[in-house]
Scaffold this motif. Structure first.
Motif, PDB file in Angstrom:
ATOM      1  N   ASP A  12       0.833  -1.199   0.000  1.00 55.96           N
ATOM      2  CA  ASP A  12       0.000   0.000   0.000  1.00 55.96           C
ATOM      3  C   ASP A  12       0.871   1.253   0.000  1.00 55.96           C
ATOM      4  N   ALA A  13       1.933   1.223   0.819  1.00 58.52           N
ATOM      5  CA  ALA A  13       2.830   2.377   0.881  1.00 58.52           C
ATOM      6  C   ALA A  13       3.509   2.600  -0.466  1.00 58.52           C
ATOM      7  N   ALA A  14       3.898   1.505  -1.111  1.00 55.54           N
ATOM      8  CA  ALA A  14       4.563   1.614  -2.421  1.00 55.54           C
ATOM      9  C   ALA A  14       3.584   2.155  -3.462  1.00 55.54           C
ATOM     10  N   LEU A  15       2.353   1.715  -3.451  1.00 52.15           N
ATOM     11  CA  LEU A  15       1.361   2.172  -4.404  1.00 52.15           C
ATOM     12  C   LEU A  15       1.040   3.644  -4.170  1.00 52.15           C
ATOM     13  N   THR A  16       1.011   4.077  -2.896  1.00 55.90           N
ATOM     14  CA  THR A  16       0.767   5.470  -2.579  1.00 55.90           C
ATOM     15  C   THR A  16       1.900   6.337  -3.126  1.00 55.90           C
TER      16      THR A  16
END
Length: 165
Positions: free
Chosen positions: A12-16
Motif C-alpha cells: 500500500d505504501a509503495a502504491l501510494t
C-alpha cells in the motif's frame, strides 16, 4: 498472517508513493509521438533538382550534337576546298611542265637559227618552226597565267563568302 499484513502495508505504501509520483508528472499525453524528421534536404526538392539537372544535361547534349554536326560539315567543306586547290595546283604544275618543254624547244630552235644565220643560211623552215614554237609557248604561258588567275579568283570568292557569314 502477520507477514501478509506487513507485506500488504508495504505494498500500500509503495502504491501510494507511485500514485504521488504519477500525479507530480501531470496528465497522460494522448497525442501520438511525431517521428523525428530525417536530417538533410527534402526528397521532393532532390527530385526536382535531379529533373532540372537532367533537362540541362539533355540541352547540353543537343548543343554538343549540333556543334559536332557543324564541325563535320565544316570539315567536309574544307576537305572539298583542299581537293579543289590540289586539282588547281596539279593543273598549274602540268601547265608549267608543258611551258618548260616548249621553252626548251624554243631555245633549241633559236640556237639552230643563230647557227644558220652565222653560216649565212637563212632557212625559212627554221624561221617558221621558231615562230610556231614561240606562239605555242605564248599560248602555254597564257593558259598557265589564266589557270593561276582562276585559282586566285576562286580563293578570293571563297574568302569573301566566308567573310559574309
Amino acid at each position: 498472517m502477520q507477514d501478509i499484513n506487513t507485506l500488504q502495508d508495504r505494498l500500500d505504501a509503495a502504491l501510494t508513493r507511485i500514485g504521488r509520483g504519477l500525479s507530480d508528472l501531470g496528465p497522460l499525453q494522448t497525442e501520438p509521438e511525431v517521428p523525428p524528421q530525417p536530417e538533410g534536404p527534402d526528397p521532393a526538392e532532390l527530385e526536382a533538382e535531379l529533373a532540372s539537372e537532367r533537362e540541362v544535361t539533355a540541352q547540353l547534349q543537343e548543343r554538343l550534337k549540333t556543334s559536332r554536326e557543324r564541325a563535320d560539315a565544316r570539315i567536309a567543306e574544307v576537305e572539298s576546298d583542299l581537293q579543289t586547290a590540289q586539282d588547281q595546283l596539279a593543273e598549274i604544275e602540268a601547265d608549267r611542265v608543258r611551258l618548260k618543254a616548249m621553252l626548251t624547244a624554243l631555245r633549241d630552235t633559236c640556237e639552230a637559227l643563230r647557227t644558220a644565220n652565222e653560216e649565212g643560211l637563212g632557212d625559212s623552215d627554221l624561221i617558221n618552226t621558231a615562230m610556231a614554237t614561240e606562239i605555242e609557248a605564248l599560248h602555254a604561258m597564257r593558259a598557265s597565267d589564266r589557270a593561276e588567275l582562276e585559282a586566285i579568283v576562286a580563293m578570293i570568292g571563297d574568302a569573301t563568302d566566308e567573310g559574309g557569314r
